[in-house]
Write an enzyme that holds these catalytic residues in place. Structure first.
Site, PDB file in Angstrom:
ATOM      1  CG  ASP A  89      42.403  44.698  37.381  1.00 55.81           C
ATOM      2  OD1 ASP A  89      42.102  44.329  36.225  1.00 55.81           O
ATOM      3  OD2 ASP A  89      43.287  44.136  38.065  1.00 55.81           O
ATOM      4  CE  LYS A 152      43.293  43.284  41.621  1.00 54.00           C
ATOM      5  NZ  LYS A 152      43.861  44.390  40.812  1.00 54.00           N
ATOM      6  CE  LYS A 181      45.192  41.121  39.257  1.00 57.54           C
ATOM      7  NZ  LYS A 181      45.312  42.347  38.429  1.00 57.54           N
TER       8      LYS A 181
END
Length: 223
Positions: A89, A152, A181
């Site tokens: 991430d 995300k 996400k």
């Protein structure tokens, strides 16, 4: 809905100890979460402990500010994968996005995607709380263009977390083939289900066990 399989069980606090990480790993095994999301220093341990279990090892890159150089982010990615990470991430260069330097933002993401190619999923943290809606759309478009697997919402370390409105906007922008996400402030099953209904395909949470057990009392934030 098997909510556990949508959750990245997360512990990213600076004062995280080995005992804390082991607890998260054991919980991930027990509840069969999608992944554990941990700082890079814990990747090797998590990969060893989770071998043979259907739980991915997720770590963070350029975290939490996104202000490292592109070269540093690419190196961090390669290093994390070498130690056993299967998902990364990364945080975008938020300042560059706000400056309108889309070329730098895209290159930053692209180099991480290339470093991870075929070895790890790349999720791009756009830090929605710092962006206008127009900037959120641009960040998502650049992520898709650079080849990211997911976008995300948040690091959990800035001024705000995921909202259903942002998830819906991100889903609309990236289309059906890129993951979205939700992370930051997702503490209850109701929160998680709201994010999924808005278009999230993954949820980052530290209150994962409370979410699965639908137990609001157990919810704490380990971001």
């Amino acid at each position: 809905m098997n909510i556990a399989k949508l959750i990245d069980h997360t512990i990213l606090k600076a004062n995280t100890t080995k005992e804390d990480v082991m607890k998260v790993i054991e919980e991930a095994k027990e509840y069969k979460f999608a992944s554990v999301c941990i700082n890079p220093t814990w990747v090797k341990l998590a990969a060893e402990e989770l071998a043979g279990h259907d739980v991915d090892v997720c770590t963070v890159i350029g975290f939490p500010l996104g202000a490292s150089t592109t070269e540093t982010k690419a190196f961090e990615t390669k290093d994390a994968i070498a130690k056993g990470a299967t998902e990364v991430d990364m945080v975008i260069n938020v300042g560059a996005l706000k400056d309108g330097d889309d070329e730098l933002v895209e290159k930053d993401i692209y180099e991480v995607v290339q470093a991870a190619k075929g070895k790890a999923l790349v999720k791009v943290i756009i830090e929605t709380c710092l962006l206008t809606d127009e900037e959120k759309v641009r960040a998502c478009e650049l992520s898709v263009k650079a080849g990211a697997d997911f976008v995300k919402t948040s690091t959990g370390f800035s001024t705000g977390g995921a909202t259903a409105e942002d998830i819906a906007l991100m889903r609309k922008t990236v289309g059906p083939n890129v993951g979205v996400k939700a992370s930051g402030g997702v503490r209850t099953r109701e929160d998680a289900e709201k994010m999924v209904a808005a278009g999230a395909s993954r949820v980052g949470a530290s209150a994962s066990v409370a979410i699965v057990l639908n137990d609001a009392k157990g919810a704490t934030d380990n971001y």
